[in-house]
Design a protein around this motif. Structure first.
Motif, PDB file in Angstrom:
ATOM      1  N   ILE A   1      30.581  -2.683  38.114  1.00 13.74           N
ATOM      2  CA  ILE A   1      30.540  -1.937  36.775  1.00 13.74           C
ATOM      3  C   ILE A   1      31.917  -3.392  35.964  1.00 13.74           C
ATOM      4  N   GLU A   2      32.385  -3.490  36.869  1.00 12.09           N
ATOM      5  CA  GLU A   2      32.636  -5.292  35.941  1.00 12.09           C
ATOM      6  C   GLU A   2      32.229  -6.995  35.927  1.00 12.09           C
ATOM      7  N   ASP A   3      30.813  -6.447  36.675  1.00 17.72           N
ATOM      8  CA  ASP A   3      30.228  -7.302  36.096  1.00 17.72           C
ATOM      9  C   ASP A   3      29.380  -7.706  34.378  1.00 17.72           C
ATOM     10  N   PRO A   4      29.599  -8.250  33.492  1.00 14.27           N
ATOM     11  CA  PRO A   4      29.383  -8.234  32.409  1.00 14.27           C
ATOM     12  C   PRO A   4      27.514  -8.818  32.648  1.00 14.27           C
ATOM     13  N   ALA A   5      27.697  -9.585  33.306  1.00  8.96           N
ATOM     14  CA  ALA A   5      25.896 -10.067  33.584  1.00  8.96           C
ATOM     15  C   ALA A   5      24.293  -8.442  33.117  1.00  8.96           C
ATOM     16  N   VAL A   6      25.320  -7.782  34.939  1.00  8.39           N
ATOM     17  CA  VAL A   6      24.944  -6.097  34.936  1.00  8.39           C
ATOM     18  C   VAL A   6      25.105  -5.552  33.728  1.00  8.39           C
ATOM     19  N   ARG A   7      25.462  -5.575  32.671  1.00  7.03           N
ATOM     20  CA  ARG A   7      25.882  -5.116  31.911  1.00  7.03           C
ATOM     21  C   ARG A   7      24.799  -5.170  30.451  1.00  7.03           C
ATOM     22  N   LYS A   8      24.753  -6.262  30.659  1.00  6.66           N
ATOM     23  CA  LYS A   8      24.276  -7.427  29.190  1.00  6.66           C
ATOM     24  C   LYS A   8      22.072  -6.987  30.009  1.00  6.66           C
TER      25      LYS A   8
END
Length: 301
Positions: free
Chosen positions: A59-66
């Protein structure tokens, strides 16, 4: 009863290779990855239980969202384009007759067996912003081609265009579906004054909707798991220094990096299960919506 029992055992015997392979290569690894997703594991030491920490990190990892957004955008672009181009090619193939039909079917299917790594390398050659063949052709008609491999907004459209190189299997499916449409329906529609577009919309599409629905699900799942071409073109050892681009950071590429470059196997397992949930949710929505749009021979929708 004895005969049915023998037939049942014979069926199980024929199915056993697949069942054994599924258990060994699918079921057991899936259970193992689920267990590892709750651990901190790097393959060099024993797993250490961390509870829900890996999922909290997702949830906190921006690379996952990207990477997830990149993958979803690519899917939205790729799936309709693949289906439209495949249907157009299949419609053209229905007009081929004699030996030419077999020849063109082979020509359209051959790119399907091209290694994905080779397609990734081909992307860099054809879509090079300075010396690529695609921009050279566009230049002949006065169009200044974009920087396909370095300009973020053009990376995914370029990959979609490269994916259209290998639509042979979808073309074959649509060709079989089109040839299964009764000619009487077209003749009746033509007698009623239906135009070509109306015949396509009211006759062809409903009659091949089962094939369209099948390829929609298959292509969506494949697009959500895209890896080979983008990784070869942008993250391979020969290209990463020059062409690495966050616009090509697909979810499976980031999962691969976490698992095999950084040895965060527990975190990568959690990422794999997130992707599984996303694919399952999208597939269930598609199945739900299909009841309104897919025509079945029995008359149900």
């Amino acid at each position: 009863m004895k005969r049915r029992t023998r037939e049942a055992w014979a069926a199980y015997a024929f199915l056993s290779p697949w069942m054994i392979g599924f258990v060994i290569f699918m079921a057991i690894p899936m259970v193992a990855s689920l267990v590892l997703s709750f651990t901190d594991y790097d393959a060099l030491r024993s797993p250490e239980a961390v509870g829900w920490a890996n999922y909290q990190r997702l949830i906190e990892d921006p690379a996952v969202r990207k990477s997830l957004v990149n993958t979803l955008v690519y899917t939205v672009l790729s799936v309709p384009a693949t289906m439209a181009v495949s249907l157009a090619l299949a419609a053209l193939l229905t007009r081929a007759a004699g030996r030419s039909a077999g020849f063109f079917r082979t020509v359209f299917y051959l790119p399907e067996i091209t290694p994905k790594v080779a397609v990734g390398v081909l992307f860099l050659i054809l879509f090079n912003g300075q010396a690529g063949l695609v921009n050279a052709v566009l230049g002949l008609v006065g169009i200044d081609g974009p920087q396909w491999s370095t300009d973020g907004p053009w990376v995914k459209p370029g990959l979609v265009l490269m994916h259209l190189w290998s639509v042979g299997s979808t073309v074959v499916i649509y060709l079989a579906a089109l040839r299964g449409v009764p000619r009487e329906l077209y003749e009746a529609a033509e007698l009623d004054g239906a135009s070509a577009w109306q015949r396509f919309r009211r006759v062809t599409v409903p009659m091949i909707s089962g094939a369209l629905f099948f390829t929609l699900i298959v292509q969506t799942i494949a697009a959500l798991q895209s890896f080979d071409e983008a990784y070869t073109a942008f993250y391979g050892s020969a290209a990463s220094a020059t062409y690495s681009n966050d616009a090509a950071l697909f979810y499976l590429i980031y999962l691969f990096q976490q698992a095999f470059e950084f040895l965060h196997l527990g975190y990568a397992s959690a990422m794999a299960w997130l992707l599984f949930v996303v694919i399952l949710a999208i597939t269930l929505v598609q199945v739900r919506l299909s009841r309104r749009f897919v025509y079945y021979e029995g008359g149900d929708r």
